[in-house]
Design an enzyme around this catalytic site. Structure first.
Site, PDB file in Angstrom:
ATOM      1  N   HIS A   1      42.436  30.868  -2.222  1.00 18.29           N
ATOM      2  CA  HIS A   1      42.109  31.730  -3.180  1.00 18.29           C
ATOM      3  C   HIS A   1      42.545  32.366  -4.102  1.00 18.29           C
ATOM      4  CE1 HIS A   1      40.791  30.285   1.397  1.00 18.29           C
ATOM      5  NE2 HIS A   1      39.449  30.577   0.940  1.00 18.29           N
TER       6      HIS A   1
ATOM      7  N   ASP B   1      38.676  22.764   2.223  1.00 23.63           N
ATOM      8  CA  ASP B   1      39.443  22.370   4.263  1.00 23.63           C
ATOM      9  C   ASP B   1      39.771  21.210   4.529  1.00 23.63           C
ATOM     10  OD1 ASP B   1      41.161  25.608   4.626  1.00 23.63           O
ATOM     11  OD2 ASP B   1      38.835  26.224   4.932  1.00 23.63           O
TER      12      ASP B   1
ATOM     13  N   CYS C   1      30.608  22.795  -1.091  1.00 31.14           N
ATOM     14  CA  CYS C   1      30.829  23.751  -1.656  1.00 31.14           C
ATOM     15  C   CYS C   1      31.900  23.766  -1.975  1.00 31.14           C
ATOM     16  CB  CYS C   1      30.062  24.644  -0.827  1.00 31.14           C
ATOM     17  SG  CYS C   1      30.590  25.268   0.976  1.00 31.14           S
TER      18      CYS C   1
HETATM   19  C1  PEP Z   1      35.447  24.983   1.554  1.00 28.57           C
HETATM   20  O1  PEP Z   1      36.090  25.171   2.488  1.00 28.57           O
HETATM   21  O2  PEP Z   1      35.938  23.728   1.350  1.00 28.57           O
HETATM   22  C2  PEP Z   1      35.262  25.770   0.970  1.00 28.57           C
HETATM   23  C3  PEP Z   1      33.966  26.125   0.341  1.00 28.57           C
HETATM   24  O3  PEP Z   1      35.880  27.179   1.644  1.00 28.57           O
HETATM   25  P1  PEP Z   1      36.958  28.068   1.590  1.00 28.57           P
HETATM   26  O4  PEP Z   1      37.581  27.445   0.268  1.00 28.57           O
HETATM   27  O5  PEP Z   1      36.428  29.705   0.794  1.00 28.57           O
HETATM   28  O6  PEP Z   1      37.909  27.843   2.586  1.00 28.57           O
HETATM   29 MG    MG Z   2      37.248  26.280   3.904  1.00 27.36          MG
END
Ligand code: PEP
Ligand code: MG
Length: 757
Positions: free
Chosen positions: A363, A628, A675
């Site tokens: 992150h 994910d 996303c």
């Molecule tokens: C993802 O997992 O693609 C997502 C957009 O959420 P995060 O990256 O915050 O886990």
């Molecule tokens: Mg995610």
């Protein structure tokens, strides 16, 4: 044997530099295997040869002076095939190359094993014997095991030399390269500023100070404070433990006395080092000496010193919180970079980020991309405590760090920075143009946000909506759960800034690698554990406060959408929807007139992929979290640099899962967006558009690049490309095919600055 192995590895680990490590290895291996020679050859990239770096049994004068070119002699052969060679009589082998300076003609038996670190052969460990006999299987296995364990230590010791500008053989070098993983694209040239967690002796960088008198006085005060604590413990324990054990605290007090450890630290401060650096240096030397002792009791004393010095360090850091001097071109470096460390640097001074741990999908890397800061993650071999204050080059495209940069390298990278700026400037004209293909197919580009500054950036780039507001970001930066009102204020800002365009707020997604300092989650396997919706459904009070805050913030604007993360079954959606309705009714009863928002689910786990249709029936929209989803489909931890090369959103399984999600959502006539980071990769964006995603949501810094690429292709060619790659069976071929398409469209220059895995 196991005991021997452990003991050698422990001693090598405690060695102070490369040479001492190698000395210990050759000495102890020769002794353990009762052989006559043990030597180590290391590859010196600078001269392209394996240099004899240490030996017991060969002529001492040859050490550091003889070398074998790549592929030369038996050592070269071991390195070339990365396999052991075990010979009864080395001189009979066709590759035998006699080095007369070494005096090895007397030794017939030869066993060489490669020293391999992260698939790279660092050198060769050799044992030799006069007798004509093969080394037995046990001896070979011992050497292989030892070599595998030592590779990391040797590599780290080599890296320490390289930072200081020295090759393994001691030649002056420049442009030492440390390889990691791209976290955020872009290039930076700047000064490394190392930040570290509190009270960890291993991670204190060497820092100089101006006012030596003041530093000594400060150190003595802290030392006295710890001595006081020890005396306190001594009296507190009276009658509770045996007198002998109680005396230990007296010993501690004496160890810290002016004429012992304390004095050594003061001497080092007098050489200009800061108290923390001086203490860490002295402590590590003593710890090393004790750890080298054969006597178990004495060896254990190293733990006492570590503990005592840790306590002094604690005082040094408590009383004088480390005020970091952020230089104008700060490249922030840390063992495990956190979002908090990142936001503490004044924005105008931050030019790059480096983390020893983590990967491109951590992150903190995502946050860096949002902020457009070039970042390299997972540079596991970078010697952190030698780095502070050094000028380094950070290449976020390739995921490398270069220390001791030469004039040529500096000038090449300065040119790249200029090109980068020009490219971005050139894209600005696209801001107000629609995102449509050559054959007039319209795609919607939205943005992912976390901080308010992202919102401003996004509006600057012409974003049409927010596809993912990571609400946990303000939670991560807070010292307790933000209250309902505080949350409502934060949410209102985002909604207002984007109104009348849609803002998709994701409910709190903590767990995995996102730990709130005030709500620690201890999971054996955090990514498969208590994460996202699982946490908030177990804590309805947290969930309800957040939903109420979102709804209140949307009053009068009516541009809110709520999205649920980490959904793996329909019950979670039903339970969450019930709570959202409850919050809505509560607010209605309180007299607030709010429009009930659309609700969506994230498709992030394989189970959700196969239930897309069932999930889509329950909600108003679906959005794929490809970060994910890639992690869970490929069973590759998005944070683990060791397996980062296996993490690829171009993997055929990922692409077919995405195509399936779109087709299933369509059957329910529900809009589908994506996303994850994939949407911000110009090549991937073309494929996603062809699959039929209605909205691509990405970091603001990727938006204009993606728009530029989409405006340069037709939907027809994108669909042809998609059909072509869906028939391919590996990620690299798919990437190559996509690159070729962009090359043909004349927009390949945008690729270099935006690539995902
Ligand atoms: C993802 O997992 O693609 C997502 C957009 O959420 P995060 O990256 O915050 O886990
Ligand atoms: Mg995610």
């Amino acid at each position: 044997m196991l005991e021997e192995l452990r003991s050698i590895v422990q001693k090598v680990n405690a060695a102070k530099d490369l040479n001492s490590s190698l000395q210990i290895i050759v000495h102890r291996v020769r002794e353990t295997l009762s052989t006559q020679v043990c030597s180590i050859y290391l590859l010196d990239n600078d001269i392209n040869a394996h240099v004899l770096m240490a030996s017991e049994g060969l002529n001492k004068a040859a050490v550091g002076h003889v070398s074998l070119e790549i592929g030369e002699g038996l050592v070269g052969l071991v390195a070339k095939y990365a396999e052991p060679i075990n010979l009864q009589d080395a001189s009979l082998h066709p590759s035998y190359y006699y080095l007369k300076e070494t005096g090895e003609e007397n030794f017939h038996a030869f066993l060489g094993v490669p020293i391999i670190h992260h698939r790279k052969v660092l050198g060769v460990l050799v044992v030799q014997h006069e007798e004509k006999r093969r080394f037995d299987e046990g001896e070979e296995a011992f050497l292989i095991t030892l070599s595998a364990q030592l590779a990391g230590v040797i590599s780290h010791a080599e890296a320490t030399g390289a930072i200081a500008g020295l090759s393994p053989a001691g030649h002056k070098i420049s442009d030492a390269i440390f390889t990691g993983i791209s976290g955020s694209s872009g290039v930076a040239i700047g000064q490394a500023v190392v930040v570290f967690p509190y009270a960890n002796l291993e991670q204190i960088p060497e820092r100089k100070v101006e006012n030596i008198e003041k530093e000594i006085e400060f150190f003595n005060n802290c030392l006295n404070a710890v001595q006081e604590d020890m005396r306190g413990l001594h009296s507190q324990l009276a009658g509770q433990v045996a007198e002998e054990e109680r005396q230990l605290f007296d010993v501690y007090v004496r160890m810290l006395n002016d004429d012992a450890l304390g004095n050594e630290v003061v001497e080092r401060i007098k050489q200009g080092f800061g108290a923390q650096s001086a203490l860490a240096h002295v402590a590590k030397e003593h710890i090393h000496t004790f750890e080298m002792m054969d006597d178990d009791y004495l060896r254990e004393r190293s733990v006492d010193i570590r503990d005592l010095c840790g306590r002094v360090l604690f005082y040094l850091q408590e009383k004088e919180p480390v005020v970091v001097d952020y230089k104008d071109n700060t490249i922030l470096v840390s063992d495990d970079l956190t979002p908090t460390m990142l936001v503490e640097v004044p924005k105008e001074k931050l030019t790059g980020l480096v983390s020893i741990k983590g990967s491109g999908n951590s992150h903190v890397a995502i946050l860096a991309r949002t902020m457009g800061v070039p970042t390299v993650m997972g540079v596991v071999d970078l010697p952190l405590n030698q780095l502070d204050g050094r000028e380094i080059v950070l290449d976020g495209y390739k995921g490398i760090i270069i220390s001791n940069p030469s004039e040529q390298v500096l000038s090449r990278y300065s040119d790249t920075i200029k090109e980068q700026d020009e490219l971005i400037e050139g894209l600005e004209d696209l801001k107000d143009l629609p995102c449509e293909t050559e054959d007039d197919y319209r795609v919607h580009l939205w943005v992912n946000t976390g901080l308010m500054s992202d919102v401003m950036n996004s509006l600057d780039q012409g974003a049409e909506g927010i596809g993912l507001f990571r609400t946990e970001v303000p939670f991560l930066l807070s010292e307790r759960f933000p209250s309902e009102q505080e949350q409502a204020d934060i949410y209102r800002e985002q909604l207002e800034a984007f109104a009348p365009n849609v803002v998709t707020m994701r409910t709190l997604d903590v767990g995995g690698d996102k730990d709130l300092p005030y709500f620690p989650i201890e999971d054996e396997n955090p990514f498969l554990g208590w994460r996202g919706i699982r946490v908030t459904l177990d804590h309805p009070e947290i969930f309800m406060a957040q939903i109420r805050a979102m709804l209140r913030a949307s009053m009068g604007l009516e541009n809110l959408q709520i999205m649920l993360p980490m959904i793996s079954n329909v019950n979670e959606v039903n339970s969450a929807a019930k709570l959202i309705k409850r919050a809505y009714h509560e607010l209605s009863q309180e007299g607030l007139k709010i429009k009930f928002p659309p609700i969506g689910v994230m498709i992030e786990v394989p189970a959700a992929v196969y239930q897309t249709r069932a999930l889509a029936k329950l909600v108003d929209f679906v959005s794929v979290g490809s970060n994910d989803l890639t992690q869970y489909l490929l069973a590759v931890d998005r944070n683990n640099s060791r397996v980062a090369n296996l993490y690829s959103s171009f993997h055929p399984s990922v692409l077919s899962a995405l195509q399936y999600v779109v087709s299933q959502a369509r059957l329910e006539n529900k809009p589908v967006s994506i996303c994850g980071e994939m949407a911000g990769d110009p090549g991937a964006a073309v494929l996603l558009m062809a699959m039929g995603f209605d909205v691509l949501s990405m970091n603001a810094s990727a938006l204009l690049k993606v728009k530029s690429v989409i405006r340069s292709v037709s939907l027809k060619s994108a669909k042809d490309l998609l059909n072509q790659v869906l028939d391919m069976d590996d990620a690299q071929s798919i990437k190559n095919a996509v690159d070729l398409e962009l090359y043909n469209a004349g927009v390949d220059r945008l690729l270099r600055s935006s690539r995902i895995n």
